[in-house]
Write an enzyme that holds these catalytic residues in place. Structure first.
Site, PDB file in Angstrom:
ATOM      1  N   ASP A 179      38.464  49.201  35.784  1.00 28.65           N
ATOM      2  CA  ASP A 179      38.792  50.525  36.618  1.00 28.65           C
ATOM      3  C   ASP A 179      37.857  51.668  36.112  1.00 28.65           C
ATOM      4  O   ASP A 179      37.494  52.591  36.612  1.00 28.65           O
ATOM      5  CB  ASP A 179      40.127  50.970  36.810  1.00 28.65           C
ATOM      6  CG  ASP A 179      40.923  49.762  37.231  1.00 28.65           C
ATOM      7  OD1 ASP A 179      40.427  48.990  38.271  1.00 28.65           O
ATOM      8  OD2 ASP A 179      41.940  49.837  37.161  1.00 28.65           O
ATOM      9  N   GLU A 224      34.266  37.634  38.736  1.00 26.02           N
ATOM     10  CA  GLU A 224      33.808  37.979  40.243  1.00 26.02           C
ATOM     11  C   GLU A 224      32.221  37.780  40.580  1.00 26.02           C
ATOM     12  O   GLU A 224      31.762  37.209  41.636  1.00 26.02           O
ATOM     13  CB  GLU A 224      34.135  39.514  40.406  1.00 26.02           C
ATOM     14  CG  GLU A 224      35.709  39.857  40.426  1.00 26.02           C
ATOM     15  CD  GLU A 224      35.965  41.162  39.960  1.00 26.02           C
ATOM     16  OE1 GLU A 224      37.241  41.530  40.049  1.00 26.02           O
ATOM     17  OE2 GLU A 224      35.110  41.906  39.530  1.00 26.02           O
ATOM     18  N   ASN A 275      33.216  42.219  37.479  1.00 27.63           N
ATOM     19  CA  ASN A 275      33.165  41.305  36.080  1.00 27.63           C
ATOM     20  C   ASN A 275      32.497  40.180  36.194  1.00 27.63           C
ATOM     21  O   ASN A 275      32.063  39.787  37.108  1.00 27.63           O
ATOM     22  CB  ASN A 275      34.821  41.356  35.614  1.00 27.63           C
ATOM     23  CG  ASN A 275      35.662  40.545  36.467  1.00 27.63           C
ATOM     24  OD1 ASN A 275      35.082  39.496  37.270  1.00 27.63           O
ATOM     25  ND2 ASN A 275      36.784  40.729  36.311  1.00 27.63           N
TER      26      ASN A 275
END
Ligand SMILES: Nc1ncnc2c1ncn2[C@@H]1O[C@H](COP(=O)(O)OP(=O)(O)OP(=O)(O)O)[C@@H](O)[C@H]1O
Ligand SMILES: [Mg+2]
Length: 353
Positions: free
Chosen positions: A281, A208, A205
Site C-alpha cells: 500500500d 498478482e 506484487n
C-alpha cells in the site's frame, strides 16, 4: 556523480483513493502458559486497537506524506466502520465520501499478537471478518460518480483492489476517464482488470502479476520471465508503467522509457524487518504521489522503495513521513547493475537503497 534529488513536495497535491477499505484490528496479549482445558496457549489480554488496511492504509500513507487526501468507498454501519473513519479523519484524511452501509460488514482482520514485557511481539492467530457480497450497487455507483466528478480537481487517483468488490466495472471506467483527462491513475490490482485499460500505472506484487498472466510465481524469479510477464500485462491493460513489488527483492519497473528488461531496485532498509503487511500500500501511494509530483518513473520507484523499506520496520500497517523518506533515500548515486545470477538482477539496477 549523479546527484540524487530530494524528496519532492507532496503537500500541494490533491489525491483520492477509491477501493476496499479494511480495518486491521490488533489484540495485544501476554502469554501465560499452557491451558489445562486443551493443548493451547493461554493469553492474557492487554490492549487492543484499530489500524487501517487496504485503501484506508493507502489513504493514511498519502496523507502522512502531506497530500490533501480524500477517501472514497464503503464501510459497514457498525462500530468498526465508525472507528476506521474516525481514525482516518483524525489524521486529516477527507472521509465525507466514505459511505456507511447498513447490514454490511467492514472487512476486518483481527490479529492476536503475543509479547512478553519488553520483548518483540509475535502474531499468534488471524481472524478475518468478511462481508458475503460487495457493498450495494447504489453505494458503488455513488463512489464511481464521485470519481467522475473529481476530474480536474485532483492530481492523482489510487484504485486499491482487495477483492471485496469495491473495484467494479463502473469504478474502473470512471478511473480510466480520469486517466484519459490527464490525472495520474495508479491501480493496485488484485482481481478486477476489466475496464481498467488505460490507467497510468499498475503496482501488482509478483503473485498478482503471475496470476494475471497465468504463470507460476516461481517462474517469475527468472528475470527474463518476469519481464515477459510484465510486458504481457502491460499490453493487456495498456498502462504506461508497471511497477512490480517483489517483497524482499525490491521492485522492478517496466514500460515507457524503460529498457525492455526493466529497471530494478534492491529492497531498502537498514533495520530489522518487523512486519511487511501493508508495504505494498505504501509502495502504491508513494509511486502515485511521485508521478503526480512530476518525478520520472525510475525516481518514483526509488521513492516508493525507500518508503516501503521504512514501513516494514514497524508493527502493523505503517506510514512514512517526508522526513523519514528523506533519511531512507540513498545518498549514493546510481549503483552498477547487479550480478546477472542474483534473483534481484531481473532488471537493470537504478540505484539500490
Ligand atoms: N522482507 C522485506 N524486506 C525489505 N523490504 C520489503 C520486504 N517486504 C516488502 N518490502 C518492501 O515493500 C515493497 C512492497 O512489498 P510486497 O511486494 O510484499 O507488496 P504486497 O505483497 O503488495 O504487500 P501488501 O499487499 O501486504 O501491502 C517491496 O517492493 C519492498 O520494497
Ligand atoms: Mg499488495
Amino acid at each position: 556523480m549523479a546527484a540524487v534529488s530530494p524528496v519532492p513536495r507532496f503537500d500541494r497535491l490533491r489525491v483520492a483513493v477509491a477501493g476496499d477499505m479494511i480495518a486491521d484490528h490488533y489484540v495485544v496479549t501476554e502469554p501465560r502458559g499452557l491451558s489445562r482445558e486443551a493443548p493451547v496457549m493461554v493469553l492474557r489480554h492487554r490492549s487492543e486497537y484499530l489500524g487501517a488496511g487496504g485503501a484506508a492504509n493507502v489513504a493514511r500513507n498519502l496523507r502522512a506524506l502531506g497530500a490533501n487526501t480524500l477517501c472514497l468507498g464503503a464501510v459497514g454501519r457498525d462500530a468498526t466502520g465508525r472507528e476506521l473513519s474516525q481514525l482516518l479523519a483524525s489524521e486529516g484524511v477527507g472521509v465525507s465520501d466514505l459511505h456507511y452501509v447498513a447490514g454490511w460488514t467492514t472487512p476486518t482482520k483481527t490479529r492476536i499478537v503475543a509479547a512478553e514485557p519488553r520483548r518483540s511481539r509475535q502474531q499468534v492467530l488471524r481472524i478475518d471478518r468478511e462481508p458475503d457480497a460487495p457493498a450495494d450497487a447504489e453505494t458503488r455507483a455513488r463512489v464511481a460518480s464521485r470519481v467522475r466528478a473529481l476530474a480536474g480537481e485532483i492530481d492523482a487517483l489510487v484504485v486499491s483492489d482487495y477483492e471485496y468488490g469495491a473495484v467494479d466495472l463502473d469504478l474502473a471506467r470512471a478511473a480510466v476517464e480520469l486517466a484519459r483527462g490527464g490525472t495520474v491513475v495508479v491501480l493496485d490490482p488484485r482481481r478486477q482488470l476489466e475496464g481498467l485499460d488505460g490507467v497510468t500505472a499498475l503496482t501488482p506484487n509478483v503473485g498478482e502479476l503471475a496470476r494475471f498472466t497465468a504463470r507460476s510465481p516461481e517462474r517469475l524469479n527468472d528475470p527474463l520471465q518476469l519481464a515477459r510477464a510484465a510486458h504481457a500485462l502491460l499490453s493487456k491493460i495498456r498502462a504506461r508503467w508497471l511497477l512490480v513489488t517483489r517483497g524482499n527483492l525490491g521492485m522492478a519497473l517496466y514500460g515507457e522509457g524503460c529498457p525492455e528488461d526493466g529497471l530494478s531496485v534492491d529492497a531498502s532498509g537498514t533495520g530489522n524487518v518487523t512486519d511487511v503487511s501493508g508495504a505494498g500500500d505504501t509502495a502504491t501511494a508513494v509511486f502515485a504521489l511521485a508521478l503526480a509530483a512530476g518525478e520520472e518513473p525510475p525516481q518514483a520507484m526509488r521513492l516508493a522503495n525507500a518508503a516501503s523499506g521504512v514501513v516494514v520496520m514497524e508493527h502493523g500497517t505503517a506510514v512514512c513521513t517526508p522526513e523519514q523518506l528523506a533519511l531512507a533515500l540513498p545518498l549514493s548515486p546510481a549503483a552498477p547493475p547487479s550480478s546477472p545470477s542474483s534473483p534481484s538482477s531481473s532488471a537493470r539496477t537504478v540505484g539500490s537503497s
